[in-house]
Scaffold this motif. Sequence first.
Motif, PDB file in Angstrom:
ATOM      1  N   ASP A 131       0.824  -1.216   0.000  1.00  0.00           N
ATOM      2  CA  ASP A 131       0.000   0.000   0.000  1.00  0.00           C
ATOM      3  C   ASP A 131       0.862   1.271   0.000  1.00  0.00           C
ATOM      4  OD1 ASP A 131      -2.193  -1.665   0.199  1.00  0.00           O
ATOM      5  OD2 ASP A 131      -2.278  -1.546   2.396  1.00  0.00           O
ATOM      6  N   PHE A 132       2.169   1.087   0.140  1.00  0.00           N
ATOM      7  CA  PHE A 132       3.073   2.243   0.266  1.00  0.00           C
ATOM      8  C   PHE A 132       4.161   2.136  -0.797  1.00  0.00           C
ATOM      9  CE2 PHE A 132       1.032   1.593   4.272  1.00  0.00           C
ATOM     10  CZ  PHE A 132       0.845   2.855   4.823  1.00  0.00           C
ATOM     11  N   THR A 133       4.044   2.915  -1.864  1.00  0.00           N
ATOM     12  CA  THR A 133       5.031   2.846  -2.940  1.00  0.00           C
ATOM     13  C   THR A 133       6.173   3.812  -2.648  1.00  0.00           C
ATOM     14  OG1 THR A 133       3.231   2.391  -4.464  1.00  0.00           O
ATOM     15  CG2 THR A 133       5.348   3.043  -5.436  1.00  0.00           C
ATOM     16  N   PHE A 134       7.381   3.261  -2.529  1.00  0.00           N
ATOM     17  CA  PHE A 134       8.546   4.095  -2.237  1.00  0.00           C
ATOM     18  C   PHE A 134       8.876   4.983  -3.440  1.00  0.00           C
ATOM     19  CE2 PHE A 134      13.196   4.667  -2.536  1.00  0.00           C
ATOM     20  CZ  PHE A 134      13.411   5.377  -1.360  1.00  0.00           C
ATOM     21  N   VAL A 135       8.954   6.293  -3.220  1.00  0.00           N
ATOM     22  CA  VAL A 135       9.264   7.206  -4.335  1.00  0.00           C
ATOM     23  C   VAL A 135      10.427   8.144  -3.994  1.00  0.00           C
ATOM     24  CG1 VAL A 135       7.053   7.167  -5.552  1.00  0.00           C
ATOM     25  CG2 VAL A 135       7.348   8.703  -3.596  1.00  0.00           C
ATOM     26  N   GLY A 136      11.308   7.711  -3.093  1.00  0.00           N
ATOM     27  CA  GLY A 136      12.518   8.490  -2.879  1.00  0.00           C
ATOM     28  C   GLY A 136      12.815   8.767  -1.419  1.00  0.00           C
ATOM     29  N   ARG A 137      14.086   9.090  -1.183  1.00  0.00           N
ATOM     30  CA  ARG A 137      14.555   9.391   0.161  1.00  0.00           C
ATOM     31  C   ARG A 137      15.450  10.617   0.051  1.00  0.00           C
ATOM     32  NH1 ARG A 137      17.677   4.867   3.878  1.00  0.00           N
ATOM     33  NH2 ARG A 137      18.059   6.298   5.609  1.00  0.00           N
ATOM     34  N   PHE A 148      16.334  16.367   8.110  1.00  0.00           N
ATOM     35  CA  PHE A 148      15.645  15.091   8.084  1.00  0.00           C
ATOM     36  C   PHE A 148      16.151  14.237   6.926  1.00  0.00           C
ATOM     37  CE2 PHE A 148      12.853  18.179  10.075  1.00  0.00           C
ATOM     38  CZ  PHE A 148      12.607  17.541  11.289  1.00  0.00           C
ATOM     39  N   ASP A 149      16.132  12.939   7.164  1.00  0.00           N
ATOM     40  CA  ASP A 149      16.397  11.958   6.119  1.00  0.00           C
ATOM     41  C   ASP A 149      15.030  11.320   5.888  1.00  0.00           C
ATOM     42  OD1 ASP A 149      17.002   9.717   4.646  1.00  0.00           O
ATOM     43  OD2 ASP A 149      18.771   9.184   5.824  1.00  0.00           O
ATOM     44  N   THR A 150      14.321  11.826   4.884  1.00  0.00           N
ATOM     45  CA  THR A 150      12.894  11.519   4.765  1.00  0.00           C
ATOM     46  C   THR A 150      12.582  10.515   3.664  1.00  0.00           C
ATOM     47  OG1 THR A 150      12.467  13.782   5.478  1.00  0.00           O
ATOM     48  CG2 THR A 150      10.599  12.565   4.581  1.00  0.00           C
ATOM     49  N   TRP A 151      11.864   9.472   4.049  1.00  0.00           N
ATOM     50  CA  TRP A 151      11.349   8.488   3.087  1.00  0.00           C
ATOM     51  C   TRP A 151      10.013   9.010   2.556  1.00  0.00           C
ATOM     52  CZ3 TRP A 151      13.169   3.029   3.182  1.00  0.00           C
ATOM     53  CH2 TRP A 151      14.241   2.831   4.058  1.00  0.00           C
ATOM     54  N   PHE A 152       9.840   9.001   1.249  1.00  0.00           N
ATOM     55  CA  PHE A 152       8.565   9.420   0.655  1.00  0.00           C
ATOM     56  C   PHE A 152       7.836   8.200   0.096  1.00  0.00           C
ATOM     57  CE2 PHE A 152      10.793  13.339   0.989  1.00  0.00           C
ATOM     58  CZ  PHE A 152       9.816  14.295   1.197  1.00  0.00           C
TER      59      PHE A 152
END
Length: 517
Positions: A131-137, A148-152
């Motif tokens: 349900d959560f598609t990784f689109v960058g950090r 912040f080191d943010t996961w999108f």
Amino acid sequence: MISTQVTPVTPKDAAAVILLRHNTNPRAPEVFLVRRSEKLAFLGGYHAFPGGQFDATDAEVAVANASDAETATAISCAARELFEETQVLVARGGEALTQGQRASLLDDLHAGRMSWPALLAHYELHLDANDFTFVGRWVTPPFSARRFDTWFFLVHSPPKQRAHISGDAELASGEFIAAGEAFASWQRSEIMAVPPTLHGLKTLSGGLTDDLVERFLSLPNTARAPVRRIEFRPNYICFPVRTPTKPPATHTNCYLIYNSRELLIIDPGSPYEDEQAALAASVDELLSEGRSLREIVITHVHPDHVGGVNALREHLRNRAPSGSVTVAAHRLTAEALGDVMGAIKIDRFIEDDEVITLAGEPEISLRAMHTPGHARGHLCFYEARTGTLVSGDNIVGLGSVLIDPPEGNMRDYLHSLERMRALPNLSVIFGGHGPAIANAYAKLDEYISHRLDREQKILAAVRHGAATPKEIVAQVYTDVSPKAHAMAERAALAHLEKLVEDGLVAESVLGRFVSPA
Ligand SMILES: [Zn+2]
């Protein structure tokens, strides 16, 4: 003016959710965009996606189909933050919950009656990585006080859940908006956003295509590569360079202001070769696209704002040996540079009210304002069309502004702050350090009231017998760490000088500050 090398703060792990409206139009997808409260010290007034820092308990949540433990923790954080900020719960098994039940769950979470893992377990809810598609950090550049080191993650809103911000003091508003519309609004200089938000809006405005994730991940910044050029507002590139500056700042912002035909450079401040090379590469890129250099402008005399001027001038001369490179500043800055570091030559003086108009599109007309206080020859630049103020060290995005006599003068500084406060239509302040300030008037009010409040306390301290800057700092600057007391004494002296000029304090023949006889 202090040349201690300070390490930038370590980025904290965080996660954010790019939430798509349920069944949104794939050609013009709508995304949930929030506006951060004006009152926030960090990125107040910015538009952003919901998200926040990892919580200690996020790692305790099992996430089905997650590739590894770190990803699972990031997803758990993303789901929790989304729930807390928008009331949208993306968890398998949650379909049967009513709006009222979700609200009561949220209440339990906010009140601390139940932890996030306990809440999920209790209601038999399961998070699933699908349900959560990784689109960058993305990593916040080191010029910021908070990093912040943010996961999108890209997430489709579940049916029958209404997203709305939940009385969160951090967020002023939030709503679904077509990504293309939000991006166009940034292009019109109407909203402010950080690079990952802009990248998300821009990418989504291309539609929910098969290569959507690929387009998201096409920038190296999505794999944590450092962000160097930050375009908080179109045509204004903030390019922070590492400098020997005053803590907590570790960088000074150089600004590259450009349009279709010209480029203006403000404050190339780094004395370090690696930083100078990185800036020169960006300048070269802008010039190679067919622009010519208008000039290099210096806001004020301090070394962390002028430390790279000669190197950049040399670089540009070698690049186009026939072309001349103009360096411009206020006359008083030129004089002070002559005193301090005679090696920087000022070719042209800029006076108060001079307008620098870049040839080309869009029209960019910067009105110079002589705003002494932090430094005698300090210049600010105001562009009326977009309400943009390049403030140098008069207003900064992190830390505080030091008024250090005799170069610094508190009366002048307050007057300069009032002049900036009186500018119409001010929508952003680009300071000499830290992120751009989107809550411009709130920030100016805060600066003015902070100084006036300090002045009143110092006056009261003098009336109670404090007679030297040292004694005043001990009584009044109780919020300042002992390490910074030497600097606070300089600031106290600046206030005392103003109070003497105002006739509210007298300076004795022995240099003690007392109530006038
Ligand atoms: Zn300065």
